[in-house]
Design a protein around this motif. Structure first.
Motif, PDB file in Angstrom:
ATOM      1  N   SER A 104       0.026  15.626   2.622  1.00  0.00           N
ATOM      2  CA  SER A 104       0.585  16.166   3.653  1.00  0.00           C
ATOM      3  C   SER A 104       1.269  15.031   4.458  1.00  0.00           C
ATOM      4  CB  SER A 104      -0.421  16.532   4.735  1.00  0.00           C
ATOM      5  OG  SER A 104      -1.191  15.530   5.120  1.00  0.00           O
ATOM      6  N   GLN A 105       1.074  13.857   4.523  1.00  0.00           N
ATOM      7  CA  GLN A 105       1.780  12.499   5.038  1.00  0.00           C
ATOM      8  C   GLN A 105       2.965  11.877   4.093  1.00  0.00           C
ATOM      9  OE1 GLN A 105      -1.778  10.583   6.912  1.00  0.00           O
ATOM     10  NE2 GLN A 105       0.058  10.353   8.028  1.00  0.00           N
ATOM     11  N   THR A 245      -1.809   6.092   6.685  1.00  0.00           N
ATOM     12  CA  THR A 245      -2.064   7.006   7.321  1.00  0.00           C
ATOM     13  C   THR A 245      -2.196   6.806   8.844  1.00  0.00           C
ATOM     14  OG1 THR A 245      -3.469   7.913   5.352  1.00  0.00           O
ATOM     15  CG2 THR A 245      -3.898   8.727   7.480  1.00  0.00           C
TER      16      THR A 245
END
Length: 303
Positions: A104-105, A245
């Motif tokens: 996702s990141q 993150t």
């Protein structure tokens, strides 16, 4: 009988759900499609399909053979791609596996550049923190963190992930801020446990040659990185997450850094794939693209 052609026809019949549509897709006479599948059944001495006037259903043996055919045809195509002049423009389906946080990141936001470069690749991205068996689950390539066991897989180091310790402002206001790793025994920590073994991972801290290992105390442990990040922002405890993150959460004020000056042992990140995929043009270009992507991220790039 050309067995490879018969396999391709059988796969098309299963995918299309019948001989008529398969024949249309293959631009072959329906009688030829039926003859090739019958010849395959005779050669194997098993029934692959149940035929009715309206539908075709795959048998138990047929379902198992179908999966094998997919692998064989994929390997043949990859071998041809690896030796063809079109290696710079590979095509076909590529199955990869990556952790939810990394997907996702990092990967998903960058995928437009990948598809712009390789528009004919169809990407199946498994997103999970569960370790997968690449051979058993027919995964072409996975991006994994940690030291890799000697499993017969080919690995390429992509980068290193550093970690920071942080907590939400609400947690720190209520419980205070630890000043030394040993203070964590009196705090609530959100733990992370292995999906494979159930073991909770220890936290390690390094400063000026001093190393401290802590088994975090807390009433919550999760095995998914997205859930882990959410727990930290919800004020359920102190968390230790990858610097890459944590950066957007720290910048927005949703999390605050604790124990500054204390670092952790960086985690190696690698792309791994089975040995029979080393000739695959699709795997090769994906790994090269991922390696270039890691180089653009200062907190993930190899050193």
């Amino acid at each position: 009988m050309n067995k490879l052609q018969a396999m391709e026809v059988f796969v098309q019949v299963v995918d299309a759900g019948g001989f008529t549509r398969a024949a249309e897709n293959l631009q072959m006479p329906k009688a030829t499609v039926s003859t090739l599948v019958q010849g395959l059944e005779q050669a194997l001495a098993v029934k692959l399909l149940h035929r009715t006037t309206r539908q075709v259903h795959v048998t138990t043996d047929g379902a198992a053979y179908y999966e094998r055919c997919l692998r064989i045809l994929s390997d043949v195509k990859e071998a041809e791609e690896s030796l063809s002049r079109n290696r710079a423009s590979p095509s076909g389906r590529l199955r990869i596996d990556v952790s939810t946080g990394m997907a996702s990141q990092l990967l998903i936001p960058a995928l437009p550049s990948f598809f712009e470069r390789y528009p004919d690749i169809l990407l199946d991205m498994g997103c999970s923190d569960r370790p997968v068996d690449l051979i058993e689950e027919n995964v072409d390539c996975a991006i994994r963190g940690g030291e890799l066991p000697d499993s017969g897989l080919i690995a390429r180091r992509l980068g290193l992930m550093e970690f920071v310790t942080c907590a939400s402002p609400a947690y720190l206001e209520r419980f205070g801020r630890p000043l030394h790793p040993q203070d964590l025994v009196a705090h609530r920590c959100v733990n992370y446990f292995s999906s494979k073994t159930g073991k909770v991972f220890e936290w390690d801290f390094i400063r000026d040659g001093e190393t401290v290992k802590i088994a975090g105390q807390g009433n919550l442990a999760v095995n998914d990185s997205t859930a882990y990040h959410s727990a930290g922002m919800a004020g359920l405890g102190i968390v230790q997450m990858g610097t890459f993150t944590a950066e957007p959460y720290l910048a927005s004020g949703q999390l605050e850094l604790v124990l500054p000056g204390w670092t952790t042992a960086p985690l190696p990140i690698s792309a791994v794939y089975p040995q029979n995929r080393h000739l695959s043009a699709k795997v090769r270009v994906f790994v090269e693209w991922a390696a270039d992507l890691f180089l653009t991220m200062p907190t993930l790039a190899p050193r």
